[in-house]
Design a protein around this motif. Structure first.
Motif, PDB file in Angstrom:
ATOM      1  N   ASP A 255       0.826  -1.211   0.000  1.00 21.81           N
ATOM      2  CA  ASP A 255       0.000   0.000   0.000  1.00 21.81           C
ATOM      3  C   ASP A 255       0.860   1.260   0.000  1.00 21.81           C
ATOM      4  OD1 ASP A 255      -2.363  -1.410  -0.047  1.00 21.81           O
ATOM      5  OD2 ASP A 255      -2.680  -1.338   2.117  1.00 21.81           O
ATOM      6  N   THR A 256       1.925   1.241   0.801  1.00 20.57           N
ATOM      7  CA  THR A 256       2.823   2.400   0.873  1.00 20.57           C
ATOM      8  C   THR A 256       3.504   2.641  -0.463  1.00 20.57           C
ATOM      9  OG1 THR A 256       3.217   2.040   3.233  1.00 20.57           O
ATOM     10  CG2 THR A 256       4.840   3.361   2.038  1.00 20.57           C
ATOM     11  N   ALA A 257       3.974   1.561  -1.096  1.00 21.25           N
ATOM     12  CA  ALA A 257       4.666   1.704  -2.373  1.00 21.25           C
ATOM     13  C   ALA A 257       3.715   2.110  -3.495  1.00 21.25           C
ATOM     14  CB  ALA A 257       5.365   0.392  -2.725  1.00 21.25           C
ATOM     15  N   ILE A 258       2.472   1.663  -3.431  1.00 22.96           N
ATOM     16  CA  ILE A 258       1.486   2.055  -4.434  1.00 22.96           C
ATOM     17  C   ILE A 258       1.270   3.559  -4.392  1.00 22.96           C
ATOM     18  CG2 ILE A 258      -0.991   1.947  -4.992  1.00 22.96           C
ATOM     19  CD1 ILE A 258      -0.847  -1.051  -4.204  1.00 22.96           C
ATOM     20  N   GLN A 259       1.243   4.111  -3.203  1.00 30.00           N
ATOM     21  CA  GLN A 259       1.002   5.548  -3.060  1.00 30.00           C
ATOM     22  C   GLN A 259       2.258   6.378  -3.307  1.00 30.00           C
ATOM     23  OE1 GLN A 259      -1.524   6.631   0.419  1.00 30.00           O
ATOM     24  NE2 GLN A 259      -1.663   4.430   0.760  1.00 30.00           N
ATOM     25  N   GLY A 260       3.400   5.868  -2.855  1.00 26.99           N
ATOM     26  CA  GLY A 260       4.604   6.692  -2.904  1.00 26.99           C
ATOM     27  C   GLY A 260       5.658   6.275  -3.895  1.00 26.99           C
ATOM     28  N   GLY A 261       5.468   5.143  -4.603  1.00 26.52           N
ATOM     29  CA  GLY A 261       6.471   4.668  -5.538  1.00 26.52           C
ATOM     30  C   GLY A 261       7.375   3.628  -4.898  1.00 26.52           C
ATOM     31  N   GLY A 262       8.085   2.900  -5.747  1.00 23.72           N
ATOM     32  CA  GLY A 262       9.009   1.894  -5.258  1.00 23.72           C
ATOM     33  C   GLY A 262       8.464   0.492  -5.306  1.00 23.72           C
ATOM     34  N   LEU A 263       7.454   0.241  -6.133  1.00 17.52           N
ATOM     35  CA  LEU A 263       6.918  -1.106  -6.261  1.00 17.52           C
ATOM     36  C   LEU A 263       7.934  -2.022  -6.939  1.00 17.52           C
ATOM     37  CD1 LEU A 263       3.276  -0.309  -7.408  1.00 17.52           C
ATOM     38  CD2 LEU A 263       3.901  -1.576  -5.334  1.00 17.52           C
ATOM     39  N   PRO A 264       7.891  -3.321  -6.641  1.00 20.73           N
ATOM     40  CA  PRO A 264       8.785  -4.271  -7.306  1.00 20.73           C
ATOM     41  C   PRO A 264       8.281  -4.591  -8.709  1.00 20.73           C
ATOM     42  CG  PRO A 264       7.293  -5.465  -5.897  1.00 20.73           C
ATOM     43  CD  PRO A 264       7.001  -3.989  -5.678  1.00 20.73           C
ATOM     44  N   ASP A 265       9.068  -5.360  -9.446  1.00 22.87           N
ATOM     45  CA  ASP A 265       8.611  -5.872 -10.736  1.00 22.87           C
ATOM     46  C   ASP A 265       7.685  -7.068 -10.526  1.00 22.87           C
ATOM     47  OD1 ASP A 265      10.492  -4.366 -12.785  1.00 22.87           O
ATOM     48  OD2 ASP A 265      11.753  -5.014 -11.117  1.00 22.87           O
ATOM     49  N   VAL A 266       8.071  -7.934  -9.593  1.00 22.97           N
ATOM     50  CA  VAL A 266       7.311  -9.141  -9.266  1.00 22.97           C
ATOM     51  C   VAL A 266       7.127  -9.193  -7.768  1.00 22.97           C
ATOM     52  CG1 VAL A 266       7.283 -11.677  -9.335  1.00 22.97           C
ATOM     53  CG2 VAL A 266       8.301 -10.386 -11.229  1.00 22.97           C
ATOM     54  N   GLY A 267       5.965  -9.635  -7.335  1.00 25.90           N
ATOM     55  CA  GLY A 267       5.745  -9.765  -5.897  1.00 25.90           C
ATOM     56  C   GLY A 267       4.823 -10.918  -5.581  1.00 25.90           C
ATOM     57  N   GLY A 268       5.007 -11.497  -4.430  1.00 20.01           N
ATOM     58  CA  GLY A 268       4.080 -12.510  -3.954  1.00 20.01           C
ATOM     59  C   GLY A 268       2.794 -11.844  -3.507  1.00 20.01           C
ATOM     60  N   VAL A 269       1.691 -12.196  -4.140  1.00 19.85           N
ATOM     61  CA  VAL A 269       0.381 -11.637  -3.797  1.00 19.85           C
ATOM     62  C   VAL A 269      -0.628 -12.781  -3.769  1.00 19.85           C
ATOM     63  CG1 VAL A 269      -1.434  -9.993  -4.388  1.00 19.85           C
ATOM     64  CG2 VAL A 269       0.948  -9.428  -4.894  1.00 19.85           C
ATOM     65  N   GLY A 270      -1.060 -13.157  -2.571  1.00 21.32           N
ATOM     66  CA  GLY A 270      -2.053 -14.206  -2.426  1.00 21.32           C
ATOM     67  C   GLY A 270      -3.461 -13.654  -2.481  1.00 21.32           C
ATOM     68  N   THR A 271      -4.440 -14.543  -2.537  1.00 21.50           N
ATOM     69  CA  THR A 271      -5.818 -14.108  -2.714  1.00 21.50           C
ATOM     70  C   THR A 271      -6.350 -13.310  -1.533  1.00 21.50           C
ATOM     71  OG1 THR A 271      -6.517 -16.308  -1.948  1.00 21.50           O
ATOM     72  CG2 THR A 271      -6.470 -15.933  -4.318  1.00 21.50           C
ATOM     73  N   ALA A 272      -5.774 -13.495  -0.343  1.00 20.83           N
ATOM     74  CA  ALA A 272      -6.270 -12.769   0.823  1.00 20.83           C
ATOM     75  C   ALA A 272      -6.079 -11.265   0.679  1.00 20.83           C
ATOM     76  CB  ALA A 272      -5.591 -13.272   2.093  1.00 20.83           C
ATOM     77  N   MET A 273      -5.061 -10.837  -0.082  1.00 28.26           N
ATOM     78  CA  MET A 273      -4.826  -9.399  -0.250  1.00 28.26           C
ATOM     79  C   MET A 273      -4.971  -8.951  -1.697  1.00 28.26           C
ATOM     80  SD  MET A 273      -0.648  -8.952  -0.126  1.00 28.26           S
ATOM     81  CE  MET A 273      -0.324 -10.163   1.144  1.00 28.26           C
ATOM     82  N   LEU A 274      -5.299  -9.869  -2.584  1.00 33.36           N
ATOM     83  CA  LEU A 274      -5.287  -9.577  -4.015  1.00 33.36           C
ATOM     84  C   LEU A 274      -6.234  -8.453  -4.401  1.00 33.36           C
ATOM     85  CD1 LEU A 274      -4.265 -10.359  -6.827  1.00 33.36           C
ATOM     86  CD2 LEU A 274      -6.085 -12.074  -6.926  1.00 33.36           C
ATOM     87  N   ALA A 275      -7.449  -8.481  -3.874  1.00 27.09           N
ATOM     88  CA  ALA A 275      -8.445  -7.494  -4.292  1.00 27.09           C
ATOM     89  C   ALA A 275      -7.988  -6.075  -3.980  1.00 27.09           C
ATOM     90  CB  ALA A 275      -9.778  -7.778  -3.607  1.00 27.09           C
ATOM     91  N   GLU A 276      -7.432  -5.884  -2.783  1.00 31.94           N
ATOM     92  CA  GLU A 276      -7.029  -4.532  -2.398  1.00 31.94           C
ATOM     93  C   GLU A 276      -5.917  -4.001  -3.281  1.00 31.94           C
ATOM     94  OE1 GLU A 276      -5.122  -2.168   1.419  1.00 31.94           O
ATOM     95  OE2 GLU A 276      -6.468  -3.872   1.767  1.00 31.94           O
ATOM     96  N   VAL A 277      -4.943  -4.851  -3.607  1.00 30.85           N
ATOM     97  CA  VAL A 277      -3.821  -4.412  -4.450  1.00 30.85           C
ATOM     98  C   VAL A 277      -4.291  -4.186  -5.884  1.00 30.85           C
ATOM     99  CG1 VAL A 277      -1.507  -5.006  -5.272  1.00 30.85           C
ATOM    100  CG2 VAL A 277      -2.191  -5.651  -2.960  1.00 30.85           C
ATOM    101  N   ALA A 278      -5.114  -5.109  -6.398  1.00 32.04           N
ATOM    102  CA  ALA A 278      -5.587  -4.983  -7.774  1.00 32.04           C
ATOM    103  C   ALA A 278      -6.507  -3.784  -7.953  1.00 32.04           C
ATOM    104  CB  ALA A 278      -6.313  -6.259  -8.197  1.00 32.04           C
ATOM    105  N   ALA A 279      -7.342  -3.503  -6.949  1.00 31.68           N
ATOM    106  CA  ALA A 279      -8.301  -2.397  -7.059  1.00 31.68           C
ATOM    107  C   ALA A 279      -7.609  -1.050  -7.177  1.00 31.68           C
ATOM    108  CB  ALA A 279      -9.235  -2.400  -5.856  1.00 31.68           C
ATOM    109  N   GLN A 280      -6.369  -0.980  -6.722  1.00 27.41           N
ATOM    110  CA  GLN A 280      -5.622   0.280  -6.816  1.00 27.41           C
ATOM    111  C   GLN A 280      -4.869   0.407  -8.139  1.00 27.41           C
ATOM    112  OE1 GLN A 280      -3.736   1.468  -2.884  1.00 27.41           O
ATOM    113  NE2 GLN A 280      -4.297  -0.655  -2.403  1.00 27.41           N
ATOM    114  N   GLY A 281      -5.127  -0.499  -9.072  1.00 27.95           N
ATOM    115  CA  GLY A 281      -4.517  -0.410 -10.397  1.00 27.95           C
ATOM    116  C   GLY A 281      -3.059  -0.779 -10.432  1.00 27.95           C
TER     117      GLY A 281
END
Length: 447
Positions: A96-122
């Protein structure tokens, strides 16, 4: 605090995240610094160079990931993978912090428990077209893919499934043999064994129930498993408080203090597993992850089977979180990042990772490997997840309020049910009201 107040607060939090995404998009339009925020569309890149990978369970699986990365770099010497291990407890906030401020990775582990929140932010790249044109096409567990698509919220594939756990009923073979009991493969046999193995005078109990942290998912599994209801929703209304589920929960919580220790009201999985391993308790519901602990303590005097079936052999179970690897939309080298995801989800790598983790491989070739077939609990779990008689009730991981509702809002209420301070119907009606409101809110505000 009422459910409506909680949902409004959750929506304010979601709006704050959305605002952060808008700000990140504005910054990109004005000249991005290359660090990668949700608003940055990235590009395919050269397919060479350095990519960054965030492991969403850093420390626990670091060694096996480093082995996989070394093998990948031997095959693709023009690509370097920077590994970053992120503890599971903090990975969602880090995204969430990286989505707002930059610094996201190229690849990341994202399981279904958090998938919706990350995907909904584009922040994530839809992967359906990449998978269809990949050697992975047709080699990923269909049930896992279904869970991933359901969790994403819009039917697209935002993470390549790599593994899943499964609910496991562990039972003491020595105690069952002494009591001349059949294995607890059906709910009828389960309840019979719970009563027969209980002798409070000897501090012996048939079962240990999860009353502390993580109790809701286990209770839902027991409810739907007994009621036979196969969908979480009936239209826009949840089925959690269907009369059949109410009756099932009443029967399940009726075990508390009758055939379980009274301390179970506060047990999270750590306490529950330790109690089962060190005592004279007949059965424990957990998952495949506790196998090593049981083997060390009980030295083969136990078995693990999937959660019980109905008497006709039908198995109904709620979905378990599926882990996976996501490609972040802001990546400047998506071609190289995708090569890494393909490699990590391939037969050999996926088998190695899951053997280390003790979970069910998502790769359909890996699940046929000898180590899976020789590990009875894992083999049976894989068969259950793929069996035609298994019905999976997809939990609504896509709801922004799901984690709040299923944890902080209702775990204390479930303890009240165990203690007789709240009826099963009152508990499930409250849960249903919150879920119905969250579903309506999600449908109204989704893009």
């Amino acid at each position: 605090m009422t459910s409506s107040i909680r949902i409004r607060r959750s929506r304010r939090a979601a709006l704050a995240v959305a605002l952060g995404s808008v700000l990140a998009l504005t910054a990109t339009a004005c000249g991005d610094d290359g660090s990668g925020g949700a608003g940055d569309k990235g590009n395919e890149g050269s397919g060479k160079g350095t990519i960054t990978f965030w492991d969403n369970n850093g420390g626990v699986r670091t060694d096996v990931w480093k082995q996989i990365i070394a093998d990948f770099q031997n095959k693709y010497p023009d690509i370097k993978v920077d590994y970053v291990g992120v503890p599971a407890a903090s990975v969602q906030s880090k995204y969430d912090t990286a989505i707002q401020g930059g610094g996201l990775p190229d690849v990341g582990g994202v399981g279904t428990a958090m998938l919706a929140e990350v995907a909904a932010q584009g922040a994530l790249e839809p992967l359906d077209d990449r998978i269809s044109g990949s050697p992975l096409n047709g080699k990923l567990n269909a049930t896992f893919l279904e869970g991933v698509k359901a969790a994403g919220g819009d039917g697209r594939t935002y993470t390549v499934p790599t593994s899943a756990n499964n609910g496991t009923l562990w039972y003491r073979t020595d105690l069952f043999r002494a009591a001349e009991l059949d294995p607890p493969t059906t709910w009828t046999n389960f309840y019979k064994a719970a009563g027969r193995l209980t002798d409070k005078g000897k501090n012996a109990f048939g079962y240990t129930i999860r009353g502390g942290e993580g109790s809701i998912a286990q209770a839902l599994d027991a409810m739907y498993g007994q009621s036979g209801i196969t969908s979480f929703w009936n239209g826009d209304e949840t089925t959690v408080n269907d009369p059949k589920n109410v009756a099932a929960l009443e029967k399940y919580v009726g075990l508390y203090k009758k055939d379980t220790p009274s301390a179970d009201v506060n047990n999270d999985f750590t306490k529950m597993v330790a109690q089962w391993d060190s005592g004279t308790i007949g059965m424990l519901s957990h998952n495949l992850g506790s196998y090593a602990d049981h083997e060390k303590a009980l030295k083969g005097k136990f078995r693990g089977v999937p959660n019980p079936t109905l008497d006709d052999g039908t198995r109904v179970q709620v979905s378990n979180p599926v882990d996976g690897l996501a490609l972040f939309r802001s990546s400047k080298n998506k071609a190289a990042a995708w090569k890494f995801i393909e490699f990590a989800a391939s037969h050999a790598s996926n088998s190695r990772w899951n053997r280390n983790a003790g979970q069910v491989p998502a790769n359909t070739e890996a699940v046929r490997d000898a180590w899976v077939q020789s590990s009875e609990p894992t083999k049976l779990a894989a068969e259950a997840l793929n069996g035609s008689s298994t019905k999976i009730v997809q939990l609504p991981y896509y709801l922004p309020d799901w984690n709040t509702i299923s944890k902080s809002d209702n775990e204390p209420n479930f303890q009240k049910v165990l203690l007789g301070k709240l009826s099963a119907k009152e508990f499930l009606d409250t849960l249903a009201d919150q879920l119905n409101a969250a579903q309506a809110d999600w449908k109204k505000n989704r893009r």
